[in-house]
Design an enzyme around this catalytic site. Structure first.
Site, PDB file in Angstrom:
ATOM      1  N   ASP A 365       0.839  -1.205   0.000  1.00 20.86           N
ATOM      2  CA  ASP A 365       0.000   0.000   0.000  1.00 20.86           C
ATOM      3  C   ASP A 365       0.875   1.256   0.000  1.00 20.86           C
ATOM      4  O   ASP A 365       2.054   1.234  -0.398  1.00 20.86           O
ATOM      5  CB  ASP A 365      -0.961  -0.066   1.213  1.00 20.86           C
ATOM      6  CG  ASP A 365      -2.281   0.630   0.956  1.00 20.86           C
ATOM      7  OD1 ASP A 365      -2.324   1.865   1.078  1.00 20.86           O
ATOM      8  OD2 ASP A 365      -3.265  -0.055   0.627  1.00 20.86           O
ATOM      9  N   ARG A 442      -6.353  16.284   2.940  1.00 24.58           N
ATOM     10  CA  ARG A 442      -5.349  15.287   3.387  1.00 24.58           C
ATOM     11  C   ARG A 442      -3.941  15.746   3.004  1.00 24.58           C
ATOM     12  O   ARG A 442      -3.133  14.963   2.505  1.00 24.58           O
ATOM     13  CB  ARG A 442      -5.623  13.914   2.776  1.00 24.58           C
ATOM     14  CG  ARG A 442      -5.075  12.775   3.638  1.00 24.58           C
ATOM     15  CD  ARG A 442      -4.922  11.478   2.856  1.00 24.58           C
ATOM     16  NE  ARG A 442      -4.644  10.369   3.750  1.00 24.58           N
ATOM     17  CZ  ARG A 442      -4.095   9.226   3.385  1.00 24.58           C
ATOM     18  NH1 ARG A 442      -3.763   9.005   2.139  1.00 24.58           N
ATOM     19  NH2 ARG A 442      -3.891   8.287   4.253  1.00 24.58           N
ATOM     20  N   LYS A 475      -4.037  -1.101  -6.800  1.00 24.11           N
ATOM     21  CA  LYS A 475      -5.073  -0.423  -6.019  1.00 24.11           C
ATOM     22  C   LYS A 475      -4.978   1.051  -6.372  1.00 24.11           C
ATOM     23  O   LYS A 475      -3.955   1.693  -6.107  1.00 24.11           O
ATOM     24  CB  LYS A 475      -4.833  -0.665  -4.528  1.00 24.11           C
ATOM     25  CG  LYS A 475      -5.819   0.052  -3.618  1.00 24.11           C
ATOM     26  CD  LYS A 475      -5.585  -0.356  -2.162  1.00 24.11           C
ATOM     27  CE  LYS A 475      -6.323   0.529  -1.180  1.00 24.11           C
ATOM     28  NZ  LYS A 475      -5.971   0.195   0.216  1.00 24.11           N
ATOM     29  N   ASP A 477      -6.140   4.603  -5.733  1.00 23.34           N
ATOM     30  CA  ASP A 477      -6.790   5.371  -4.669  1.00 23.34           C
ATOM     31  C   ASP A 477      -7.087   6.798  -5.127  1.00 23.34           C
ATOM     32  O   ASP A 477      -6.581   7.257  -6.170  1.00 23.34           O
ATOM     33  CB  ASP A 477      -5.859   5.390  -3.447  1.00 23.34           C
ATOM     34  CG  ASP A 477      -6.616   5.454  -2.133  1.00 23.34           C
ATOM     35  OD1 ASP A 477      -7.774   5.905  -2.133  1.00 23.34           O
ATOM     36  OD2 ASP A 477      -6.027   5.069  -1.105  1.00 23.34           O
ATOM     37  N   ASN A 479      -7.797  10.169  -2.637  1.00 24.35           N
ATOM     38  CA  ASN A 479      -8.063  10.466  -1.231  1.00 24.35           C
ATOM     39  C   ASN A 479      -8.579  11.861  -0.907  1.00 24.35           C
ATOM     40  O   ASN A 479      -8.610  12.249   0.253  1.00 24.35           O
ATOM     41  CB  ASN A 479      -6.809  10.190  -0.402  1.00 24.35           C
ATOM     42  CG  ASN A 479      -6.708   8.723  -0.030  1.00 24.35           C
ATOM     43  OD1 ASN A 479      -7.705   8.132   0.358  1.00 24.35           O
ATOM     44  ND2 ASN A 479      -5.546   8.139  -0.165  1.00 24.35           N
ATOM     45  N   CYS A 525     -10.477   2.682  -5.327  1.00 23.25           N
ATOM     46  CA  CYS A 525     -10.548   3.062  -3.925  1.00 23.25           C
ATOM     47  C   CYS A 525     -10.562   4.576  -3.904  1.00 23.25           C
ATOM     48  O   CYS A 525      -9.927   5.225  -4.740  1.00 23.25           O
ATOM     49  CB  CYS A 525      -9.307   2.530  -3.206  1.00 23.25           C
ATOM     50  SG  CYS A 525      -9.151   3.057  -1.488  1.00 23.25           S
ATOM     51  N   ASP A 547     -13.014   2.297   4.203  1.00 21.43           N
ATOM     52  CA  ASP A 547     -11.852   2.251   5.096  1.00 21.43           C
ATOM     53  C   ASP A 547     -12.229   1.665   6.451  1.00 21.43           C
ATOM     54  O   ASP A 547     -11.360   1.432   7.286  1.00 21.43           O
ATOM     55  CB  ASP A 547     -11.283   3.662   5.300  1.00 21.43           C
ATOM     56  CG  ASP A 547     -10.258   4.019   4.227  1.00 21.43           C
ATOM     57  OD1 ASP A 547      -9.901   3.128   3.432  1.00 21.43           O
ATOM     58  OD2 ASP A 547      -9.823   5.188   4.185  1.00 21.43           O
TER      59      ASP A 547
HETATM   60  C1  GLA Z   1      -6.832   5.489   1.728  1.00 30.61           C
HETATM   61  C2  GLA Z   1      -7.264   4.057   1.432  1.00 30.61           C
HETATM   62  C3  GLA Z   1      -6.599   3.121   2.395  1.00 30.61           C
HETATM   63  C4  GLA Z   1      -5.095   3.271   2.276  1.00 30.61           C
HETATM   64  C5  GLA Z   1      -4.693   4.725   2.501  1.00 30.61           C
HETATM   65  C6  GLA Z   1      -3.237   4.932   2.204  1.00 30.61           C
HETATM   66  O1  GLA Z   1      -7.331   5.901   2.942  1.00 30.61           O
HETATM   67  O2  GLA Z   1      -8.645   3.930   1.475  1.00 30.61           O
HETATM   68  O3  GLA Z   1      -6.983   1.797   2.150  1.00 30.61           O
HETATM   69  O4  GLA Z   1      -4.695   2.841   0.994  1.00 30.61           O
HETATM   70  O5  GLA Z   1      -5.436   5.604   1.685  1.00 30.61           O
HETATM   71  O6  GLA Z   1      -2.865   6.236   2.379  1.00 30.61           O
END
Ligand code: GLA
Length: 740
Positions: A365, A442, A475, A477, A479, A525, A547
């Site tokens: 991750d 963030r 994955k 993402d 955020n 995600c 999450d």
């Molecule tokens: C997000 C994702 C998590 C993880 C974090 C990493 O919150 O949903 O699963 O990957 O970012 O920063």
């Protein structure tokens, strides 16, 4: 034949539903019917009855009963006497905003072709889909409107979209363009929406329709944690098991609007599409604009049936066919296990232990790139963090692959940190509005995905890593949401296009990667479930559902999500306790019993697990693999709804297509003393089939299991003699067919 044309009446007929519309006296399209399948008739006089109402405009002096406000329309505009929210609006160069799209002709095409540049449905399996395209033209502007209806008869699904083509000389501006409008003749429905926020996404909210406009939507530049594009209208008496319901969804990941307007005559106008706020589009001569696709589905057989038929439709006609029905690997993800604190040996130790437990894929991750030790830096610098991984990504991947495990990597492609080489080299790639400050989220900012250079750059970085590390999985993402929406690559009069063009850039990047690397599995995600939508699913067959990995919270999240999406789309992980999001301590059996009903993973540092925990995980992974097809692809039935009553119990069940295998689970949050004689009534079994429960001796008929139910033992029994709480329990039943 699923499309029947009688002169100027169009009847879209699926196995169990009919959708009928026609050309009205004024040349525009009028809606006649959406509901249970009807026999085809040349005309439906009862559906066309009109009465004259006082005090509202009529089309012409000699047609007093042709009053736009009382008509059920197919794709309405504003400004000619229909005062409900319209499906579209066009501004001409002189500022006028009235349109009149008259029917021209139609064509029917076998199958369903994909849209260019947008995620879209298809009929690669030759499942009898047909597409009807109706052409209309506005005589003044010479703009042509094509309304498209793809009919998938066996899933009772109709896919709608609209396309505007400017065949005139002058530019016009599209102020709004929805994808679908349905005018229902009555408003006796409950609206089911899926709402929440980060870590508690897609909770079911069910309310009766009321007079006026009610809507859900997003203005965040993503479909959002807060509201989901899936929406259902159900008759008040409809339950999961019976009754009429219509499902709506949008194949789109950006700003959306799902709206129902109940008017003075208790009709209900349903609009689904791109949110008109923060949207407009310059349509210059010769240009066209294509909306995303809206999905419509009807059933008379309850909400479980609706979810199943829509889910089945997505799995066969939307999701990347390479993965849609492929078994998904059991993975371990290091995020909650290590957060940013890892090195190669630590990661390999996790992978080795996970491999011992039967886990099939290791996912690295956040924190492997730039100099990222926290969430303040390095987004955009997709090069390996040398201090943590001095031997490079290819070396780590090789060590994982040598365990005969798959290897996956986390990216957050659309983002940029101020503290990054990318920002120093290309500050202009960051979304910002001139002369305004950039709002952080963030600690990070968003790249201008409407800029093709940005997309090219990201393609280069991601494809480079796919090739050097032989990635099996990504994955993806996202955020934070977008602020100061604006692109330095667009002229002033096209800034209203930005948020849609952003999504087109994201889709372009996804499409290019998938075309080049068809065997890489993508999991989308957005801080968990912030972009859990059909646009993403077209590229990424599964999504990180939330999450929130707490079993109690996940019960509600997965239950709510199941209304709109099949369980194969839901990434579901077992994490350590106390849970990082709630501080709750639940048994590992319960955590797994919830996560089984999705794409199972573990999100913890397995090297820190006790011998007992490891034994439990090993047994869980073996159990899941033995039933993986059923868990991921079985028909999903909701049984006890945790959004009703005191919310203390939830239960659900998966059943194989041949009804020979099923697994049911009942979760109870708090135990009660001296409980009632609780039963679990199973669903979806063959009434005349004999079954065994959990490999036991007694043989039951399917009808008995469904109608008499099975007894749920007092929870205290299961914890007698062990130091464990009887709260947060899961009761799992494996049902297997046996011959007489
Ligand atoms: C997000 C994702 C998590 C993880 C974090 C990493 O919150 O949903 O699963 O990957 O970012 O920063």
């Amino acid at each position: 034949m699923s499309i029947i044309v009688n002169q100027q009446q169009f009847h879209l007929q699926t196995d169990h539903s009919s959708y009928i519309f026609h050309v009205m006296a004024n040349g525009e399209l009028g809606q006649l019917y959406y509901g249970p399948r009807l026999h085809d008739q040349a005309t439906y006089p009862e559906l066309m009855v009109r009465e004259h109402h006082e005090a509202m405009p009529a089309w012409r002096l000699d047609t007093p009963d042709f009053q736009p406000e009382t008509l059920k329309q197919e794709f309405a505009s504003l400004g000619k006497g229909d005062y409900r929210d319209p499906a579209f609006q066009i501004t001409e160069p002189d500022g006028s905003r009235v349109s009149e799209f008259s029917y021209q002709d139609f064509r029917i095409v076998d199958g369903k072709s994909r849209l260019k540049g947008l995620p879209s449905t298809f009929d690669d399996e030759h499942d009898d889909a047909q597409t009807l395209v109706i052409s209309l033209v506005d005589a003044v502007t010479q703009v042509v409107l094509e309304l498209s209806y793809a009919v998938f008869p066996h899933q009772d699904v109709i896919v709608r979209s609209a396309k505007f083509q400017n065949q005139g000389q002058a530019s016009v501006k599209l102020d709004r363009v929805l994808s679908s409008q349905v005018d229902l003749p009555d408003a006796n429905y409950d609206l089911l929406q899926f709402s929440g926020t980060w870590t508690r996404e897609r909770h079911l909210v069910r309310t009766p329709l009321r007079s006026g406009i009610q809507s859900v939507g997003s203005l965040r530049g993503a479909s959002s944690h807060q509201q989901n594009p899936a929406m259902i209208l159900a008759r008040p008496q409809t339950t999961d098991d019976q009754g009429a319901a219509m499902g709506f969804n949008l194949v789109y990941s950006g700003n959306f609007l799902d709206q129902v307007e109940v008017d003075a005559f208790n009709t209900a106008r349903v609009l689904v599409g791109i949110n008109p706020t923060e949207f407009d589009w310059q349509l210059s001569a010769g240009q066209s604009f294509q909306t995303p696709e809206a999905i419509l589905s009807y059933t008379g057989d309850g909400l479980n049936q609706l979810s199943q038929q829509m889910g089945d439709f997505y799995q066969h006609h939307l999701v990347n066919p390479h993965f849609a029905q492929q078994q998904r690997p059991v993975l371990v993800n290091n995020w909650e296990g290590t957060y940013f604190d890892f090195n190669e040996d630590k990661l390999v130790a996790i992978a080795e232990d996970a491999h011992e437990l039967g886990i099939e894929m290791f996912v690295l991750d956040d924190g492997w790139f730039g100099h990222r030790d926290d969430d303040k830096t390095s987004l955009g610098d997709w090069d390996v963090y040398q201090e943590k991984l001095p031997n490079g990504m290819a070396h780590l991947a090789e060590r994982v692959h040598s365990l005969k495990m798959q290897f996956g990597l986390w990216f957050e492609p659309e983002m940029i940190s101020i503290d990054s080489q990318l920002y120093r080299a290309h500050p202009e790639w960051t979304i910002k509005t001139p002369k305004r400050q950039m709002t952080p989220g963030r600690n990070q900012f968003v790249l201008d995905m409407a800029n093709p250079d940005v997309v090219d750059f990201l393609y280069g970085k991601i494809s480079g890593l796919i090739e050097t590390a032989h990635l099996d999985y990504i994955k993806w993402d996202m955020n934070r949401n977008i602020t100061e929406a604006y692109s330095s690559t667009l002229p002033a009069d096209q800034q209203g296009e930005f948020l849609h063009r952003y999504m087109l850039g994201v889709y372009d990047l996804y499409a290019r990667l998938i075309a080049a690397y068809p065997t890489v599995l993508f999991e989308s995600c957005a801080s968990g479930g912030g972009r859990f939508d059909l646009g993403m699913m077209a590229y990424a067959p599964q999504a990180w559902t939330s999450d929130d990995t707490d079993a109690v919270e996940r019960l509600k999240i997965q239950f709510g999500t199941s209304y709109g999406y099949p369980q194969a789309m839901m990434g579901a992980h077992v994490s350590a306790v106390p849970n990082d999001q709630t501080g709750r301590i639940t048994p590992i059996e319960t955590r797994a019993a919830v996560a089984y009903f999705g794409d199972l993973g573990y999100e913890l540092d397995v090297t820190k697990c006790s011998a007992d925990e490891k034994a439990a995980i090993k047994q869980q992974v073996a159990f899941y693999k033995a039933h993986r097809e059923l868990f991921q692809q079985g028909k999903f039935y909701r049984i006890d709804n945790p959004f009703t009553g005191d919310g203390n119990v939830g239960s659900w069940q998966v059943v194989s297509d041949d009804q020979r295998h099923a697994i049911a689970a009942r979760y109870q949050i708090l135990n009660h003393p001296n409980p009632a004689y609780t039963r679990l009534y199973l669903r979806g079994l063959a009434p005349d089939q004999r079954y065994r429960l959990n490999g036991g001796k007694h043989i039951y008929f399917g009808d008995e299991l469904m109608h008499a139910g099975i007894f749920v033992p007092h929870l205290l029994e299961s914890t007698q003699g062990v130091e464990q709480s009887a709260d947060f329990s899961a009761f799992l039943v494996v049902i297997d067919a046996v011959e007489a």
